[in-house]
Design an enzyme around this catalytic site. Structure first.
Site, short mmCIF file in Angstrom:
data_model
loop_
_atom_site.label_atom_id
_atom_site.label_comp_id
_atom_site.label_asym_id
_atom_site.label_seq_id
_atom_site.Cartn_x
_atom_site.Cartn_y
_atom_site.Cartn_z
N SER A 80 27.92 75.37 100.91
CA SER A 80 28.07 74.52 99.74
C SER A 80 26.98 73.44 99.72
CB SER A 80 29.48 73.92 99.72
OG SER A 80 29.80 73.42 98.44
N LEU A 145 41.02 72.77 95.49
CA LEU A 145 40.13 73.42 94.54
C LEU A 145 39.29 74.50 95.23
CD1 LEU A 145 38.95 73.51 91.66
CD2 LEU A 145 37.33 71.74 92.36
N GLN A 146 38.95 74.26 96.49
CA GLN A 146 38.10 75.21 97.21
C GLN A 146 38.79 76.55 97.47
OE1 GLN A 146 35.56 73.67 100.43
NE2 GLN A 146 36.49 71.68 100.05
N ASP A 206 35.34 82.80 94.01
CA ASP A 206 34.96 81.40 94.17
C ASP A 206 34.96 80.72 92.80
OD1 ASP A 206 33.84 78.94 94.80
OD2 ASP A 206 32.32 79.79 96.14
N HIS A 233 35.93 79.84 98.06
CA HIS A 233 34.76 79.02 98.39
C HIS A 233 34.48 78.95 99.89
CE1 HIS A 233 31.70 76.18 97.24
NE2 HIS A 233 32.15 75.23 98.04
#
Length: 254
Positions: A80, A145-146, A206, A233
């Site tokens: 990331s 969220l990941q 993702d 992710h």
């Protein structure tokens, strides 16, 4: 400034760079498995875990911090935001980065008219506002969220939460400055300048760095793209075995 770095294993040097909102502890299992073949250096980026803050806090200063810490050429694996730092490092000091692996990373993290494969400006702005109002809750929301869309989302979330608790959580100034990097970074035009071998490891579910980013990078750079079916992710957690196998296969060819 000094970086907190944990080193394990023997062999060629491999540096692991974490993403926003966490620290190098997220790599623990990955580092242990890769250390059977390489000398693995797990870095806490400035202002995260055990590393001191740096000012100004931008990709150039983060890259310089790494370059000062590693005098000899290294392989780099960046997740990331850590991938963007790795790109900057490879661009600034091309003879220092022997190879670069981007995991769920992007040359441009915020949506714009010609780049829909990213997080919306509203989402990034909400994180910035949330950090001021409720630091801990915002980090927890970001972890959630990941894993959205991931086939093993709950397991991956527990792993991320456990990792975060093992060291000091990132300092607020580092989080705010890191968000600014995510909002303002656009390295798309410089990807063809990368001179080192490049590997791309991405999840097809993702929500933060869509698989389309990997396809775009592969087309522009000619790099190998490894897609992890069902991964969000953090494919190095959810698909650890396949991730490690692809990583070792790539590194052993360099």
């Amino acid at each position: 400034m000094s970086l907190y770095i944990e080193t394990l294993g023997h062999g060629e040097d491999l540096v692991l760079l974490h993403g926003w909102g966490i620290h190098g502890g997220v790599w623990q299992s990955t580092a242990e498995r890769l250390s059977t073949h390489y000398c693995v250096h797990v870095v806490d980026l400035p202002g995260c875990g055990g590393s001191e803050m740096v000012s100004p806090y931008d990709l150039a200063s983060l890259s310089r911090s790494l370059d000062a810490a590693f005098p000899l050429p290294v392989h780099v694996l960046g997740w990331s935001l850590g991938g963007a730092v790795g790109i900057q490092w490879a661009l600034e000091v091309p003879d220092k980065v022997r190879s670069l692996t981007l995991c769920a990373s992007s040359p441009c993290f915020m949506q714009c008219p010609d780049w829909p494969y990213a997080t919306s400006v509203d989402t990034l702005s909400a994180f910035a506002d949330g950090l001021i109002k409720d630091y801990a809750a915002t980090l927890e929301m970001f972890l959630g969220l990941q894993v959205m869309g991931s086939r093993d989302g709950r397991t991956v979330l527990r792993s991320l939460q456990s990792s975060l608790e093992k060291r000091s959580i990132p300092q607020l100034p580092a989080l705010i400055a890191g968000l600014e990097i995510l909002k303002n970074t656009d390295l798309r035009g410089r990807i063809p300048e990368l001179a080192c071998p490049l590997l791309l490891q991405y999840g097809d579910r993702d929500r933060m760095t869509p698989l389309e980013v990997g396809h775009w990078l592969a087309q522009v750079s000619g790099a190998q793209l490894v897609m992890h079916t069902g991964a969000g992710h953090a494919p190095f957690i959810s698909h650890e075995g396949a991730f490690i196998a692809a990583q070792l296969d790539f590194l052993l060819q360099q």
